[in-house]
Design an enzyme around this catalytic site. Structure first.
Site, PDB file in Angstrom:
ATOM      1  N   HIS A 128       7.962 -10.579   3.487  1.00  0.00           N
ATOM      2  CA  HIS A 128       8.426 -10.697   4.856  1.00  0.00           C
ATOM      3  C   HIS A 128       8.180 -12.095   5.408  1.00  0.00           C
ATOM      4  CE1 HIS A 128       7.536  -6.102   5.038  1.00  0.00           C
ATOM      5  NE2 HIS A 128       8.735  -6.340   4.538  1.00  0.00           N
TER       6      HIS A 128
ATOM      7  N   LYS B  17      -0.131 -15.188  10.037  1.00  0.00           N
ATOM      8  CA  LYS B  17      -0.861 -13.934   9.839  1.00  0.00           C
ATOM      9  C   LYS B  17      -2.226 -14.199   9.218  1.00  0.00           C
ATOM     10  CE  LYS B  17       3.369 -11.259   9.008  1.00  0.00           C
ATOM     11  NZ  LYS B  17       4.143 -10.493   8.000  1.00  0.00           N
TER      12      LYS B  17
ATOM     13  N   TYR C 260      -4.054  -6.952  10.104  1.00  0.00           N
ATOM     14  CA  TYR C 260      -3.716  -8.362  10.198  1.00  0.00           C
ATOM     15  C   TYR C 260      -3.445  -8.775  11.627  1.00  0.00           C
ATOM     16  CZ  TYR C 260       0.920  -6.251   9.054  1.00  0.00           C
ATOM     17  OH  TYR C 260       2.030  -5.454   8.987  1.00  0.00           O
TER      18      TYR C 260
ATOM     19  N   ASP D 281      13.133  -3.033   2.048  1.00  0.00           N
ATOM     20  CA  ASP D 281      12.611  -4.050   1.140  1.00  0.00           C
ATOM     21  C   ASP D 281      13.357  -4.043  -0.193  1.00  0.00           C
ATOM     22  OD1 ASP D 281      10.809  -4.945   3.003  1.00  0.00           O
ATOM     23  OD2 ASP D 281       9.098  -3.847   2.182  1.00  0.00           O
TER      24      ASP D 281
END
Length: 203
Positions: free
Chosen positions: A60, A70, A130, A167
């Site tokens: 991503h 992140k 995260y 995905d």
């Protein structure tokens, strides 16, 4: 903070203090980010995902600016966390860095805006948290197929990857580049410089 081979990616390896009651460690320290990155980690959103063994999330990434930095940690179980340099024009374009994150060593990975991110759960109920520099914005979010051979990601043998439909249908690196979806290294470095300048001005 230890810099990884991909520019803009770092791993935090805290000292863990175990005793008869359990253990203690510091998994986030703002001064460490300011010193290593040249600017603080702006926190806009915190996420938590729980995954069964074999679950593969990513690759991503988000449009830059503002992208989405992140800071990733596995608080239960273990995952293989992967950073991919997808910034066109980058000296390390296409480079991959993989780090095992688990609830024993308590390492964490930081990836700057413009880098691709994925992870595979190595255990059942692998729990990943995260911190994100900006909130989720669907119109700016993109993905690459994590099984694209051109990426060369060495996922663990003997584990069947479990991907979401989104995905699994994501484009390859070459397809994403041809469609103009990938962030450019020039845009990313300019944005990093802007963050550093803003931090210096506010000091």
């Amino acid at each position: 903070m230890r810099q990884l081979s991909v520019e803009g990616a770092w791993v935090h390896e805290p000292k863990v203090f175990p005793d008869s009651r359990g253990s203690f460690h510091e998994w986030f320290k703002a001064p460490d980010f300011a010193e290593s990155l040249g600017h603080p980690l702006n926190l806009a959103q915190a996420n938590c995902s729980v995954s069964e063994r074999g679950t593969l999330r990513g690759v991503h990434f988000a449009d830059v600016p503002p992208g989405q930095a992140k800071y990733v940690k596995c608080v239960r179980g273990a995952v293989l966390d992967v950073v991919v340099d997808i910034r066109t024009g980058s000296p390390t374009y296409g480079a991959v860095e993989a780090v095992r994150l688990d609830d024993v060593d308590h390492h964490s990975v930081y990836l700057a805006e413009g880098l691709g991110h994925a992870f595979m759960a190595l255990t059942n109920d692998a729990t990943v948290v995260y911190l994100c520099s900006v909130g989720y914005s669907p119109e700016r979010e993109h993905g690459l197929n994590p099984l694209d051979p051109a990426l060369g990601i060495e996922w663990p043998e003997g584990i069947t990857p479990l991907l979401s439909e989104k995905d699994a249908a994501a484009p390859t690196l070459a397809e994403a580049e041809a469609r103009g979806l990938l962030p450019s290294y020039a845009d990313c470095t300019a944005y990093y410089a802007r963050l550093a300048a803003e931090a210096a001005a506010g000091a």
